[in-house]
Design an enzyme around this catalytic site. Structure first.
Site, PDB file in Angstrom:
ATOM      1  N   LYS A  80       0.835  -1.205   0.000  1.00  0.00           N
ATOM      2  CA  LYS A  80       0.000   0.000   0.000  1.00  0.00           C
ATOM      3  C   LYS A  80       0.869   1.255   0.000  1.00  0.00           C
ATOM      4  CE  LYS A  80      -1.657   2.114   3.551  1.00  0.00           C
ATOM      5  NZ  LYS A  80      -2.349   2.525   4.797  1.00  0.00           N
ATOM      6  N   ASP A 136      -6.567   1.098   1.283  1.00  0.00           N
ATOM      7  CA  ASP A 136      -6.521   1.519   2.679  1.00  0.00           C
ATOM      8  C   ASP A 136      -7.818   1.099   3.359  1.00  0.00           C
ATOM      9  OD1 ASP A 136      -8.436   3.301   1.789  1.00  0.00           O
ATOM     10  OD2 ASP A 136      -7.517   5.052   2.713  1.00  0.00           O
TER      11      ASP A 136
END
Length: 227
Positions: free
Chosen positions: A126, A145
């Site tokens: 991420k 997220d």
């Protein structure tokens, strides 16, 4: 009455189109002026709000300049500088280690590949995706997220639970040109309307196609638990 459209592909495209109309001015909410500052800000943002991170980095980026400053920083002093963010001791250690690797292996520059970025301390896929997209203008995937994870499940786009599996499915469903901004669309909607607790379904532009709508659904598909 909220219910998904005929196919997951159609559902995904309709969600994207409606959210683009609702949130036309998308941008990353972290403050930074260099790739290194972006990397540090994203490391700090793990399980912490961007607003809090921006408050911390306002002073942090004025105090430290370049990877050597962070790599050579005293652990306790750097941790103290970060003490209002979550897991500040660990994050101080990650930043010092990552910056040392950047000096030793990358001539002081933040690397521009997924493999090299994820070799840095404190950097997962991420974080690497955010740095690639907003630091290097390279889009290799979808940043998953908490907002993307929650809303993608809540809207019936995916049933996957792990971020890596969600990203893989989204990369099949979301047009590649929208990979970068899909994240920001869902972040904006997750903050303003589709919050984790008590989402404002009656005012939501997606209510009629959301199988989790509190208007007529008993279950939040994000958690598979009752509202």
């Amino acid at each position: 009455m909220g219910s998904t459209l005929d196919s997951t592909d159609t559902q995904t495209l309709e969600v994207i189109d409606r959210l683009y109309d609702t949130y036309p001015n998308l941008e990353i909410s972290l403050n930074f002026s260099s790739r290194l500052e972006l990397l540090i800000a994203v490391i700090l943002s793990a399980q912490c709000t961007d607003e809090r991170v921006n408050t911390v980095t306002d002073d942090l980026f004025a105090k430290y300049d370049g990877p050597a400053d962070y790599a050579n920083a005293d652990q306790e002093e750097l941790a103290a500088d970060l003490n209002s963010v979550t897991y500040y001791n660990n994050k101080a250690s990650y930043i010092r280690s990552a910056c040392q690797t950047i000096i030793d292996d990358h001539d002081g520059d933040v690397p521009d590949t997924m493999d090299e970025l994820t070799e840095l301390s404190g950097v997962g896929r991420k974080t690497a995706n955010v740095v690639l997209q907003h630091g290097h203008e390279i889009v290799e995937g979808v940043v998953v997220d908490t907002h993307v994870q929650r809303l993608s499940r809540r809207l019936g786009i995916t049933e996957e639970e792990r971020p890596e599996a969600i990203e893989a499915e989204l990369m099949e469903l979301v047009p590649e040109d929208d990979w970068q901004w899909y994240t920001h669309l869902l972040i904006s909607h997750g903050r303003e309307t589709c919050t984790a607790i008590n989402p404002d379904c009656e005012e939501c532009v997606l209510e009629d196609i959301c199988p989790s709508s509190t208007v007529d659904s008993d279950v939040d598909l994000a958690s598979n638990e009752a509202w």
